[in-house]
Design an enzyme around this catalytic site. Structure first.
Site, PDB file in Angstrom:
ATOM      1  N   TYR A 161      67.247 138.476  84.730  1.00 47.36           N
ATOM      2  CA  TYR A 161      65.775 138.474  84.712  1.00 47.36           C
ATOM      3  C   TYR A 161      65.209 137.588  85.822  1.00 47.36           C
ATOM      4  CZ  TYR A 161      67.326 139.821  80.057  1.00 47.36           C
ATOM      5  OH  TYR A 161      67.987 140.386  79.011  1.00 47.36           O
ATOM      6  N   TYR A 188      67.639 151.529  69.970  1.00 43.38           N
ATOM      7  CA  TYR A 188      67.666 150.343  70.832  1.00 43.38           C
ATOM      8  C   TYR A 188      68.043 149.096  70.023  1.00 43.38           C
ATOM      9  CZ  TYR A 188      65.967 146.410  73.578  1.00 43.38           C
ATOM     10  OH  TYR A 188      65.879 145.194  74.232  1.00 43.38           O
ATOM     11  N   SER A 203      71.129 142.015  74.841  1.00 45.25           N
ATOM     12  CA  SER A 203      70.851 142.662  76.135  1.00 45.25           C
ATOM     13  C   SER A 203      72.082 142.934  76.989  1.00 45.25           C
ATOM     14  CB  SER A 203      69.880 141.805  76.946  1.00 45.25           C
ATOM     15  OG  SER A 203      68.609 141.903  76.389  1.00 45.25           O
ATOM     16  N   LYS A 218      72.566 146.512  77.719  1.00 40.85           N
ATOM     17  CA  LYS A 218      71.668 147.315  78.565  1.00 40.85           C
ATOM     18  C   LYS A 218      72.346 148.018  79.751  1.00 40.85           C
ATOM     19  CE  LYS A 218      67.508 144.661  77.355  1.00 40.85           C
ATOM     20  NZ  LYS A 218      66.666 143.520  77.804  1.00 40.85           N
ATOM     21  N   VAL A 277      70.425 137.477  74.268  1.00 43.42           N
ATOM     22  CA  VAL A 277      69.886 136.363  73.476  1.00 43.42           C
ATOM     23  C   VAL A 277      70.783 135.976  72.289  1.00 43.42           C
ATOM     24  CG1 VAL A 277      67.459 136.607  74.134  1.00 43.42           C
ATOM     25  CG2 VAL A 277      68.340 137.910  72.189  1.00 43.42           C
TER      26      VAL A 277
HETATM   27  N1  GLN Z   1      67.133 142.795  71.235  1.00 39.74           N
HETATM   28  C1  GLN Z   1      66.557 141.822  72.116  1.00 39.74           C
HETATM   29  C2  GLN Z   1      65.098 142.150  72.401  1.00 39.74           C
HETATM   30  O1  GLN Z   1      64.783 143.276  72.609  1.00 39.74           O
HETATM   31  C3  GLN Z   1      67.350 141.762  73.364  1.00 39.74           C
HETATM   32  C4  GLN Z   1      66.792 140.744  74.357  1.00 39.74           C
HETATM   33  C5  GLN Z   1      67.829 140.009  75.138  1.00 39.74           C
HETATM   34  O2  GLN Z   1      68.988 139.873  74.770  1.00 39.74           O
HETATM   35  N2  GLN Z   1      67.397 139.406  76.228  1.00 39.74           N
HETATM   36  O3  GLN Z   1      64.256 141.293  72.442  1.00 39.74           O
END
Ligand code: GLN
Length: 343
Positions: free
Chosen positions: A245, A193, A67, A70, A263
């Site tokens: 978040y 994605y 993420s 993003k 993550v």
């Molecule tokens: N690729 C992960 C997902 O879509 C990214 C989530 C994250 O890093 N918080 O669940």
């Protein structure tokens, strides 16, 4: 090394030593390949706006960006289509919910709340321009390459692993198709994605990317512009309000800098006009943020007065004359002592 540089380097070493034995948190396993990450891997890197690099621990170890990609893809979509188009598909409101929350599309507009949660990120990715899937992927890799200063590659195992297990993201994408937030290239959009999430980076790369944002979009090491200056503010704003978040509020309160977690164990934080921080440590808390990375950033913030609203110690923002007039030395010393205690 001059004294400030020495102080930064020894602070990094101290903070690394302080947190390296913290065994709390759990490596992500909902994407099966991520479960293979080494929970003891731990690296911290700081890159200043003028390109100085400070690092300690596993700063060259590669992991998937997840993420942390993003905000950058958000920036790319802004550049590709402009603010008006992006705003129609994704809002900038924090959700207070988990990153993969599926129900949190706005009740009236059906827009995802922000580009930092999965729904908003998938909508953002769907806006990227380029010739077909390969053209879009190449443009995305070039874009990230300018932030990092080298070509990035995707981890194919992590990509495939998420592609076959990512049903929640698939469901989110179909829900958004239903509401007209993405077009009907659902699998193609999800592939892009998942590919952006599986790009391999190091803690040092994240720090350089952060320093590029701190430096209004110019990579301080290669001196190449990575993003138009006018969009840097957009990225940093959503990182500040939504980057962690359902921990974003507390993060803003305690640490006080725009940041994004992933993550894979990565964390990128930005002190605008000053520096970028990259941390890598795979064990995550229940909200999906790296446990050690949060502590590291908090310690760095306290130690160097990096909180955005730390008007007392942040002499970059408060002109010294004003500061010394309004805050006599004794008062300043008291503030510093209180901060030391707090840490
Ligand atoms: N690729 C992960 C997902 O879509 C990214 C989530 C994250 O890093 N918080 O669940």
């Amino acid at each position: 090394m001059p004294s400030l540089e020495l102080e930064i380097q020894s602070a990094l070493e101290e903070i690394h030593a302080k947190h390296k034995d913290n065994q709390s948190g759990k490596v992500a396993d909902y994407i099966p390949e991520l479960a293979k990450a080494d929970p003891n891997a731990f690296g911290i890197c700081v890159v200043t706006r003028d390109g100085q690099v400070f690092e300690v621990g596993d700063t060259e170890q590669q992991f998937t960006i997840q993420s942390v990609s993003k905000p950058f893809v958000y920036g790319m979509a802004l550049q590709d289509t402009g603010r008006d188009v992006v705003q129609q598909k994704v809002d900038v409101e924090p959700t207070g919910h988990a990153f993969n929350s599926i129900i949190k599309l706005d009740e009236k507009s059906h827009r995802p709340h922000n580009p930092m949660v999965n729904a908003g990120a998938i909508a953002t990715t769907s806006l990227l321009t380029g010739e077909g899937p390969t053209g879009k992927l190449n443009r995305l890799m070039d874009f990230f390459g300018r932030f990092v200063g080298r070509r990035l590659y995707a981890d194919m195992s992590v990509f495939m692993s998420e592609r076959v297990s990512g049903h929640r993201n698939r469901a989110t994408a179909y829900l958004m198709l239903n509401f007209g937030m993405i077009d009907n290239r659902v699998e193609e959009i999800l592939d892009l994605y998942f590919q952006q999430c599986s790009l391999l980076v190091t803690a040092k790369d994240l720090a350089v990317m952060g320093a590029t944002l701190a430096n209004r979009g110019v990579n301080p090491i290669t001196r190449e512009r990575a993003i138009e200056a006018r969009y840097v503010q957009d990225l940093l704003s959503v990182m500040y309000t939504c980057g962690l978040y359902d921990y974003a509020g507390e993060w803003g309160y305690r640490v006080g800098m725009p940041a994004k977690s992933g993550v894979g164990g990565g964390m990128l934080a930005v002190v605008p006009q000053r520096l970028g921080i990259g941390v890598f440590s795979p064990p995550l808390d229940e909200r999906g943020n790296s446990v050690r990375a949060i502590r590291v950033c908090q310690d760095l913030s306290t130690r160097f007065g990096l909180h955005m609203f730390d008007a007392w110690l942040n002499d970059f923002k408060v002109a010294p004359t004003v500061e010394s007039e309004s805050f006599p030395t004794a008062e300043m010393d008291a503030v510093k002592a209180a901060k030391q205690e707090h840490s």
